[in-house]
Each structure stands twice: as structure tokens, then as C-alpha cells.
Design a protein around this motif. Sequence first.
Motif, PDB file in Angstrom:
ATOM      1  N   VAL A  49       0.855  -1.187   0.000  1.00 45.41           N
ATOM      2  CA  VAL A  49       0.000   0.000   0.000  1.00 45.41           C
ATOM      3  C   VAL A  49       0.890   1.235   0.000  1.00 45.41           C
ATOM      4  O   VAL A  49       1.763   1.385   0.865  1.00 45.41           O
ATOM      5  N   GLU A  50       0.682   2.085  -0.995  1.00 44.99           N
ATOM      6  CA  GLU A  50       1.394   3.365  -1.076  1.00 44.99           C
ATOM      7  C   GLU A  50       0.551   4.416  -0.367  1.00 44.99           C
ATOM      8  O   GLU A  50      -0.663   4.488  -0.568  1.00 44.99           O
ATOM      9  N   SER A  51       1.195   5.215   0.492  1.00 43.87           N
ATOM     10  CA  SER A  51       0.456   6.250   1.195  1.00 43.87           C
ATOM     11  C   SER A  51       1.368   7.436   1.467  1.00 43.87           C
ATOM     12  O   SER A  51       2.527   7.461   1.045  1.00 43.87           O
ATOM     13  N   ARG A 214      17.712  -0.548 -17.530  1.00 44.61           N
ATOM     14  CA  ARG A 214      18.925  -1.367 -17.528  1.00 44.61           C
ATOM     15  C   ARG A 214      19.895  -0.916 -16.444  1.00 44.61           C
ATOM     16  O   ARG A 214      20.472  -1.747 -15.727  1.00 44.61           O
ATOM     17  N   ALA A 215      20.103   0.389 -16.331  1.00 43.63           N
ATOM     18  CA  ALA A 215      21.042   0.905 -15.341  1.00 43.63           C
ATOM     19  C   ALA A 215      20.578   0.588 -13.921  1.00 43.63           C
ATOM     20  O   ALA A 215      21.384   0.204 -13.061  1.00 43.63           O
ATOM     21  N   ALA A 216      19.279   0.757 -13.667  1.00 48.43           N
ATOM     22  CA  ALA A 216      18.743   0.459 -12.340  1.00 48.43           C
ATOM     23  C   ALA A 216      18.923  -1.011 -12.006  1.00 48.43           C
ATOM     24  O   ALA A 216      19.414  -1.363 -10.917  1.00 48.43           O
ATOM     25  N   HIS A 217      18.574  -1.875 -12.938  1.00 48.99           N
ATOM     26  CA  HIS A 217      18.686  -3.312 -12.680  1.00 48.99           C
ATOM     27  C   HIS A 217      20.132  -3.739 -12.493  1.00 48.99           C
ATOM     28  O   HIS A 217      20.436  -4.618 -11.672  1.00 48.99           O
ATOM     29  N   ALA A 218      21.037  -3.126 -13.239  1.00 48.45           N
ATOM     30  CA  ALA A 218      22.451  -3.453 -13.089  1.00 48.45           C
ATOM     31  C   ALA A 218      22.950  -3.115 -11.693  1.00 48.45           C
ATOM     32  O   ALA A 218      23.882  -3.750 -11.180  1.00 48.45           O
ATOM     33  N   ALA A 219      22.306  -2.124 -11.054  1.00 53.52           N
ATOM     34  CA  ALA A 219      22.694  -1.710  -9.703  1.00 53.52           C
ATOM     35  C   ALA A 219      21.859  -2.399  -8.628  1.00 53.52           C
ATOM     36  O   ALA A 219      21.997  -2.086  -7.444  1.00 53.52           O
ATOM     37  N   GLY A 220      20.973  -3.312  -9.046  1.00 54.75           N
ATOM     38  CA  GLY A 220      20.117  -4.000  -8.083  1.00 54.75           C
ATOM     39  C   GLY A 220      18.974  -3.157  -7.578  1.00 54.75           C
ATOM     40  O   GLY A 220      18.435  -3.399  -6.492  1.00 54.75           O
ATOM     41  N   VAL A 221      18.574  -2.157  -8.352  1.00 55.88           N
ATOM     42  CA  VAL A 221      17.513  -1.226  -7.975  1.00 55.88           C
ATOM     43  C   VAL A 221      16.278  -1.502  -8.839  1.00 55.88           C
ATOM     44  O   VAL A 221      16.392  -1.629 -10.062  1.00 55.88           O
ATOM     45  N   GLU A 222      15.114  -1.581  -8.211  1.00 58.12           N
ATOM     46  CA  GLU A 222      13.891  -1.812  -8.960  1.00 58.12           C
ATOM     47  C   GLU A 222      13.334  -0.502  -9.517  1.00 58.12           C
ATOM     48  O   GLU A 222      13.666   0.592  -9.039  1.00 58.12           O
ATOM     49  N   VAL A 223      12.468  -0.623 -10.516  1.00 59.48           N
ATOM     50  CA  VAL A 223      11.794   0.528 -11.116  1.00 59.48           C
ATOM     51  C   VAL A 223      10.290   0.366 -10.905  1.00 59.48           C
ATOM     52  O   VAL A 223       9.695  -0.608 -11.370  1.00 59.48           O
ATOM     53  N   HIS A 224       9.695   1.301 -10.181  1.00 58.28           N
ATOM     54  CA  HIS A 224       8.253   1.315  -9.941  1.00 58.28           C
ATOM     55  C   HIS A 224       7.682   2.574 -10.584  1.00 58.28           C
ATOM     56  O   HIS A 224       8.221   3.670 -10.373  1.00 58.28           O
ATOM     57  N   VAL A 225       6.617   2.429 -11.344  1.00 53.44           N
ATOM     58  CA  VAL A 225       6.070   3.560 -12.109  1.00 53.44           C
ATOM     59  C   VAL A 225       4.716   3.973 -11.541  1.00 53.44           C
ATOM     60  O   VAL A 225       3.857   3.133 -11.274  1.00 53.44           O
ATOM     61  N   TRP A 226       4.523   5.275 -11.390  1.00 53.65           N
ATOM     62  CA  TRP A 226       3.254   5.810 -10.915  1.00 53.65           C
ATOM     63  C   TRP A 226       2.714   6.846 -11.891  1.00 53.65           C
ATOM     64  O   TRP A 226       3.488   7.425 -12.650  1.00 53.65           O
ATOM     65  N   THR A 227       1.430   7.108 -11.850  1.00 58.03           N
ATOM     66  CA  THR A 227       0.322   6.289 -11.353  1.00 58.03           C
ATOM     67  C   THR A 227      -0.309   5.680 -12.597  1.00 58.03           C
ATOM     68  O   THR A 227      -0.746   6.442 -13.478  1.00 58.03           O
ATOM     69  N   VAL A 228      -0.346   4.349 -12.682  1.00 56.06           N
ATOM     70  CA  VAL A 228      -0.690   3.634 -13.911  1.00 56.06           C
ATOM     71  C   VAL A 228      -2.070   3.014 -13.749  1.00 56.06           C
ATOM     72  O   VAL A 228      -2.237   2.055 -12.983  1.00 56.06           O
ATOM     73  N   ASP A 239       5.994  -5.260 -19.848  1.00 55.38           N
ATOM     74  CA  ASP A 239       6.778  -5.797 -20.966  1.00 55.38           C
ATOM     75  C   ASP A 239       8.122  -5.077 -21.098  1.00 55.38           C
ATOM     76  O   ASP A 239       9.106  -5.663 -21.568  1.00 55.38           O
ATOM     77  N   ALA A 240       8.157  -3.810 -20.699  1.00 50.22           N
ATOM     78  CA  ALA A 240       9.390  -3.022 -20.790  1.00 50.22           C
ATOM     79  C   ALA A 240      10.344  -3.298 -19.630  1.00 50.22           C
ATOM     80  O   ALA A 240      11.439  -2.739 -19.588  1.00 50.22           O
ATOM     81  N   GLY A 241       9.918  -4.144 -18.695  1.00 53.05           N
ATOM     82  CA  GLY A 241      10.821  -4.558 -17.635  1.00 53.05           C
ATOM     83  C   GLY A 241      10.669  -3.847 -16.311  1.00 53.05           C
ATOM     84  O   GLY A 241      11.498  -4.059 -15.409  1.00 53.05           O
ATOM     85  N   VAL A 242       9.633  -3.001 -16.150  1.00 49.28           N
ATOM     86  CA  VAL A 242       9.479  -2.348 -14.858  1.00 49.28           C
ATOM     87  C   VAL A 242       9.054  -3.377 -13.819  1.00 49.28           C
ATOM     88  O   VAL A 242       8.438  -4.393 -14.131  1.00 49.28           O
ATOM     89  N   ASP A 243       9.375  -3.098 -12.575  1.00 44.10           N
ATOM     90  CA  ASP A 243       9.181  -4.066 -11.501  1.00 44.10           C
ATOM     91  C   ASP A 243       7.926  -3.838 -10.682  1.00 44.10           C
ATOM     92  O   ASP A 243       7.485  -4.739  -9.952  1.00 44.10           O
ATOM     93  N   GLY A 244       7.371  -2.640 -10.767  1.00 39.75           N
ATOM     94  CA  GLY A 244       6.204  -2.346  -9.946  1.00 39.75           C
ATOM     95  C   GLY A 244       5.315  -1.306 -10.578  1.00 39.75           C
ATOM     96  O   GLY A 244       5.782  -0.419 -11.303  1.00 39.75           O
ATOM     97  N   LEU A 245       4.003  -1.428 -10.301  1.00 42.60           N
ATOM     98  CA  LEU A 245       3.011  -0.483 -10.782  1.00 42.60           C
ATOM     99  C   LEU A 245       2.296   0.124  -9.582  1.00 42.60           C
ATOM    100  O   LEU A 245       1.715  -0.598  -8.767  1.00 42.60           O
ATOM    101  N   VAL A 246       2.354   1.437  -9.461  1.00 44.21           N
ATOM    102  CA  VAL A 246       1.580   2.151  -8.460  1.00 44.21           C
ATOM    103  C   VAL A 246       0.275   2.544  -9.145  1.00 44.21           C
ATOM    104  O   VAL A 246       0.288   3.237 -10.169  1.00 44.21           O
TER     105      VAL A 246
END
Length: 265
Positions: A49-51, A214-228, A239-246
Motif C-alpha cells: 500500500v502506497e500512502s 537497464r542501469a537500475a537493474h544493473a545496480a540492483g535497484v527496482e523501477v516502480h512507475v506511478w500512477t498507472v 513488458d518493458a521490464g518495470v518491476d512495480g506499478l503504483v
Amino acid sequence: MTRHPYLFPDAPRVLAHRGLVTPDAAEHGVVENSFAAVASAHAAGAAYVESDCHLTADGEVVLFHDDDLRRVADDPRAIADVRLHELEDLMSERGGLITLAQALEAFPEVRFNLDVKAAAAADGVGRLVAPHADRVLVTSFSDERRLAALAAAEAAGAAQRPATSPGSATVARLLAALALRRTRRVRALLDGLDALQIPERQGPVRVVTPGLVRAAHAAGVEVHVWTVNAEDDMARLLDAGVDGLVTDRTDAALALVNERGTPSV
């Protein structure tokens, strides 16, 4: 970099944006960031839960997005000028007020993504999340507020720091470093982060790019996109490889992720 427990198990992740308010609940007066909204997200199967966090006049950290009550309660007062009992009264017919302490206690299985909206709330956020650092991510548009909350958690005896995502200034510097192909600078900016929580675009600027992912994943960092909220956008971003959807449409996002054969967390 060792992955933070907040990010176990594997992605993709669905983060319920300010909880979940279904159309039916909205018709009955339920609003975002209420106790009912958090409970609804949990009941729908959301693990995250994002708050947002503000501080009341009497020093209570509450889950609330805006810095005043105009939009939610047609009341011009700032959250910082309202006492807890007054806010409880105002929210009683809007799904119920929820403090950060109540959220962490009432929903022990939920992982909270907390945006520190007010500088005055940073210390309280840090102290309250310290015992729950394995299931909390602290973020803010202000890196100063974010770092103050992380420092407060450490000072309160957190066994580990909460997960964290950077403020807008750090994201801007990261985009500039990527554009200039300054690889070392990119790595330095990503160091110590667990996720990049970003919009797909900021005005005319595309923020989420293949290079950034690619850069985030190479550093072990996830990518979460808001607000989808559009299902086509959800599928395209996954499909583009993002790790999370807000998302405001937690139920739809969970269904989509599960239909794709990648159980959500």
C-alpha cells in the motif's frame, strides 16, 4: 548490493495507490488514504500500500496526501493545524482516519510505501517505522525529508534501515547522468537505493527509458512507475521490464499480473 526484504519475493509488484477506493465505496463517501481504503486494498490481495504522511497539530503522523482538507473535506484548514480528534471526526463518514501507528499495527502483513509529505513528519515517520523496517519503504519528493526519516529510524534502533526511493532532485541528476553517459555517476546516484519510483513521463520528458531500466537493474535497484491506471499501459510497462506499478486500480492490476502467469506481490 543485497536486496532489501521489502523487495522479496520477486517482482512484479502492485502498489495500491493511497489504498483502494472502488466506485461503490466512493459512492458511499469513502476517500483515499482512509482506514477503509487500506483495508480494501488488503482484502483485494495487495501486498503493498502506497500512502502519504503528514503531522497533526498535536504531533500524530497520519496517512493523508494533501497538506490541507479542502479537496477531501471541503475544509480550508491545513493538516498541521488540526488536532487528531478533529481529523477523526472529519474522516468518520469518509472511511475513517488512519494513523501511521494504526496502519502498521492493524495490517501486519502489508508492506507500506510511505511518502513523507511534510518536514515536520519525518522524525515521527522514522521512529514509528523503526520496528517495521523490513516491510517499509520511505520516500519523498524531498531527499532532505527522506533522509531525515531514515536517520530517525536508525536513531530509534531499527535493526536495518527501511527500503528507500529517491527524491525528485536525485532523479533529475540521474537522468542527466544517463543522457551524458556518465556511467560512474549513474552508479553513484543509485548506490544506497532500493527502488526508483517515478512517473513514465514528466511533462515532455520521458523518464522511464530502456537505458534507465537497464542501469537500475544493473545496480540492483527496482523501477516502480506511478500512477498507472490503464490496463494497456500496465501491460506495456511490464513488458518493458518495470518491476512495480503504483495504481488506483489495484484489483485490475492484480488480475492482469496474475493472468500473465507472474504472480504479483
